[in-house]
Motif scaffolding. Structure first.
Motif, mmCIF file in Angstrom:
data_model
loop_
_atom_site.group_PDB
_atom_site.id
_atom_site.type_symbol
_atom_site.label_atom_id
_atom_site.label_comp_id
_atom_site.label_asym_id
_atom_site.label_seq_id
_atom_site.Cartn_x
_atom_site.Cartn_y
_atom_site.Cartn_z
ATOM 1 N N PHE A 192 2.516 1.652 -10.559
ATOM 2 C CA PHE A 192 1.391 1.477 -9.650
ATOM 3 C C PHE A 192 0.522 0.324 -9.905
ATOM 4 N N ALA A 241 7.718 11.020 -1.869
ATOM 5 C CA ALA A 241 7.589 9.979 -2.612
ATOM 6 C C ALA A 241 8.735 9.038 -2.028
ATOM 7 N N VAL A 272 2.312 6.962 -6.685
ATOM 8 C CA VAL A 272 1.128 8.175 -7.172
ATOM 9 C C VAL A 272 1.734 9.345 -6.654
ATOM 10 N N VAL A 273 2.519 9.495 -5.753
ATOM 11 C CA VAL A 273 3.286 10.924 -5.156
ATOM 12 C C VAL A 273 4.317 11.313 -6.018
ATOM 13 N N ALA A 328 1.412 4.302 -2.924
ATOM 14 C CA ALA A 328 1.142 5.570 -2.530
ATOM 15 C C ALA A 328 2.343 6.272 -2.842
ATOM 16 N N VAL A 364 0.749 -1.311 -0.049
ATOM 17 C CA VAL A 364 -0.115 -0.105 -0.025
ATOM 18 C C VAL A 364 1.011 1.300 0.004
ATOM 19 N N LEU A 365 2.035 1.348 0.774
ATOM 20 C CA LEU A 365 2.744 2.402 0.872
ATOM 21 C C LEU A 365 3.637 2.535 -0.497
ATOM 22 N N LEU A 381 8.019 7.209 1.105
ATOM 23 C CA LEU A 381 7.393 6.158 1.042
ATOM 24 C C LEU A 381 7.806 5.057 0.525
#
Length: 659
Positions: free
Chosen positions: A434, A361, A345-346, A342, A338-339, A364
């Motif tokens: 992603f 990012a 995406v960042v 994310a 999940v991280l 993460l």
């Protein structure tokens, strides 16, 4: 037995592992900003530099297979020292390179030696010390592999700022030399794992040719299109050979790699799958975004922007060390995926040059790296017996290397060719990354759900003793296939039929696993209890992990339940003959059960045993003289009295075998 002055000391062995793994892994992540400098000074083309990286990565993948083969037939700690020598030679050769040939040769030796050191050194550090050290080992393994990778962009950028590359390579060589010194100081001679194991040249050949061709094909993407024969023929041909290797090892009677248990058990499949998805997506995301950022910032500045990735990796390595003894360990890779999603995406919104978002990012992604690959590797390893850990690490690292180091150049090529603008192409490629992160998350959850696997607290005593896995992993897709997904305490007992009216009343149950200690326990029990007395000799077995030491030289396929059962029956019969020689009136029984203590308790209950006799396994000098977890578990769960025979000086410890 020859030993170094620091043999058996955890801090020294841990330092040796750290020094052995960091050089190549950090260097592989630091090379990108140094490529223009190296190519100019050594008169290499960009394509040749890409080929050098591809061959180094191929050597890393192949080294995992070679290390397992060498461990079967050659003294393992001596080979570890030899691998460290190869690492030093390769590092010096690369640092002092005067031409492309020297540089490529040194880089290939670095990759080969690093993976062999990982396979040779990491499992002993994991299972060769008391369980209170396992937290430290988890942190060390995470930092060695992923902390080094996270540090690479900063180190490479800092070195590129000075328009030089040799100082970094000489530092790497010095670290490799320190690893060699520590390998010598911590030397503790150990015999080969199994001299009777076959020399599987076919497996080595498939791995070498397959990985070499696949990585060479991927490296051609620097100057060729994806549809060019120079790319597709070696890349897809190599991948086909790697698939052939997996199929061959899956079907082999005595495989070199533990492919069958890893790919037929739910939790290992979930762990391997998550590790592959995470490795592919994270490496690709970092490499893609760095290419865009280098259009705006200097290599050193870009390296600074990626430093939060190191911080995230350190934080999650500590978290992993905390949860490795808890049920939460199963959830950590899911959190990491999940991280990772994310973070990607960042990254997408940080392009082309939003520094705060890049740093977020990066942090993460570092957290994700620390939470996914290494925890997933241990999740898979804990699902099998500890004596399989070396080969489990090998197969997972082989798969991870192929996923991580092949997806990145493919997505980089996609980013360049899909659009005339590099930023737009990178954004499209990031969405693919992603998708990989989301797909890995769904894959892991689906495997657990469809197989009936449940997060469990690891039983590290049983795992470190080598008696049983740390938890039970159901068969892959057990719920879909209508198989039992939970192991019950009702073990299946197999023996030669005996009429009920001839069954002797209240026999003594003698647990026997083929070891010298178990044989000694039978002899001592006869003296303590007096004879003649009726005795039932029990050998507990299970497919794949076996669970006993065969007393004859007959080879068998550990993946075939019938073969293992017959070997267990022969072992039990041998124990019965020992019991008869000691004065017992003995019969033999083979019991299929996991963990081992359940089979002993079930057999005692099923045969109304008056007493259970055990010779507890004790750990060697590195782990202290402690009673084995099987004896403790039998005492805790059995209503039958238990007699434990302590080990006599000079009686060898049990030696696990892999058949």
């Amino acid at each position: 037995m020859r030993q170094g002055p620091l043999a058996g000391r955890y801090p020294a062995v841990a330092a040796m592992v750290i020094l052995a793994l960091i050089p190549y892994l950090a260097l592989s992540a630091a090379l990108d900003p140094l490529v223009p400098i190296i190519t100019e000074q050594l008169h290499m083309s960009t394509q040749l530099m890409s080929l050098s990286s591809g061959l180094g990565n191929a050597a890393y993948a192949v080294g995992t297979v070679l290390a397992v083969q060498f461990a079967q037939h050659l003294p393992q700690r001596r080979m570890l020292v030899a691998y460290a020598v190869v690492l030093v030679v390769g590092s010096v050769l690369a640092a002092s390179a005067q031409n492309a040939g020297m540089f490529i040769g040194g880089h290939v030796l670095q990759g080969l030696a690093t993976s062999m050191l990982l396979i040779a050194a990491a499992p002993p550090l994991t299972i060769g010390f008391p369980k209170d050290k396992l937290r430290n080992t988890a942190v060390i393994m995470n930092m060695c592999v992923f902390g080094a990778v996270a540090l690479g962009p900063f180190v490479g950028g800092a070195q590129a700022e000075s328009q030089a590359w040799r100082p970094l390579f000489w530092v790497i060589a010095a670290i490799a030399l320190m690893a060699l010194v520590m390998a010598a100081l911590t030397f503790e001679d150990a015999p080969p794992a199994d001299r009777d194991a076959p020399r599987d040249l076919r497996a080595i050949g498939l791995a070498a040719v397959g990985c070499g061709a696949a990585f060479i094909g991927a490296s051609q993407l620097t100057t060729h299109g994806f549809g060019d024969a120079a790319v597709t023929v070696p890349m897809f041909g190599g991948l086909a050979l790697i698939v052939a290797l997996v199929v061959y090892q899956f079907r082999a009677r005595r495989p070199l790699l533990t492919v069958r248990p890893v790919l037929t058990s739910a939790i290992p499949v979930a762990g391997v799958g998550v590790a592959l998805f995470a490795a592919a997506a994270s490496v690709a995301a970092t490499a893609l975004t760095a290419n865009v950022l280098l259009q705006t910032y200097s290599p050193f500045h870009v390296g600074l922007l990626y430093l939060p990735e190191l911080g995230g990796a350190i934080v999650m390595a500590v978290v992993f060390g905390i949860v490795i003894t808890r049920r939460a360990m199963h959830y950590l890779p899911l959190v990491g995926m999940v991280l990772l999603a994310a973070g990607i995406v960042v990254f997408r919104f940080a392009l082309p040059a939003n520094q705060p978002l890049v740093m977020l990012a990066s942090a993460l992604t570092g957290l994700a790296l620390g939470a996914t690959v290494a925890p997933a590797l241990f999740v898979a390893g804990f699902s099998l017996q500890s004596n399989s850990l070396q080969r489990v690490f090998a197969i997972i690292e082989l798969f991870r290397a192929v996923a991580a180091f092949m997806v990145a150049p493919i997505l980089a090529h996609f980013a360049i060719t899909v659009s005339t603008d590099l930023t737009e192409g990178t954004v499209d490629a990031l969405w693919i990354g992603f998708g990989l992160a989301v797909g890995g998350t769904i894959f892991g959850v689906a495997i657990y759900a469809l197989s009936g696997a449940r997060p469990q607290r690891p039983d590290l005593d049983e795992f470190l003793d080598g008696d049983d896995p740390a938890w039970y992993s159901p068969p892959l897709l057990a719920r879909v296939r209508g198989l039992p997904s939970r192991r019950t305490a009702n073990a299946r007992v197999t023996t030669e039929a005996t009429p009920a009216h001839d069954e002797p009343a209240a026999p003594v149950l003698l647990a026997y696993d083929g070891s010298e200690l178990a044989a000694y326990a039978i002899t001592r029990a006869a003296i303590q209890l007096g004879t003649p007395r009726d005795a039932l000799v029990v050998c507990v077995w299970q497919p794949v992990d076996v669970g006993f030491t065969p007393t004859d030289k007959t080879h068998f396929d550990a993946d075939r339940a019938t073969d293992v059962r017959r070997a267990a029956e022969r072992t039990a019969a041998h124990g019965a003959s020992l019991a008869s020689e000691a004065g017992f009136s003995a019969r033999s029984v083979a019991v299929e059960a996991a963990p081992t203590w359940k089979g002993i308790v079930a057999a005692a209950d099923g045969h109304d045993a008056s007493l259970i006799v055990l010779g507890p396994h004790r750990r060697d000098g590195l782990l202290g003289h402690l009673q084995g977890s099987v004896a403790a578990a039998v005492l805790a769960h059995s209503t039958t009295p238990v007699l434990i025979i302590p080990q006599r000086e000079g009686v060898p410890q049990r030696e696990e075998v892999s058949r």
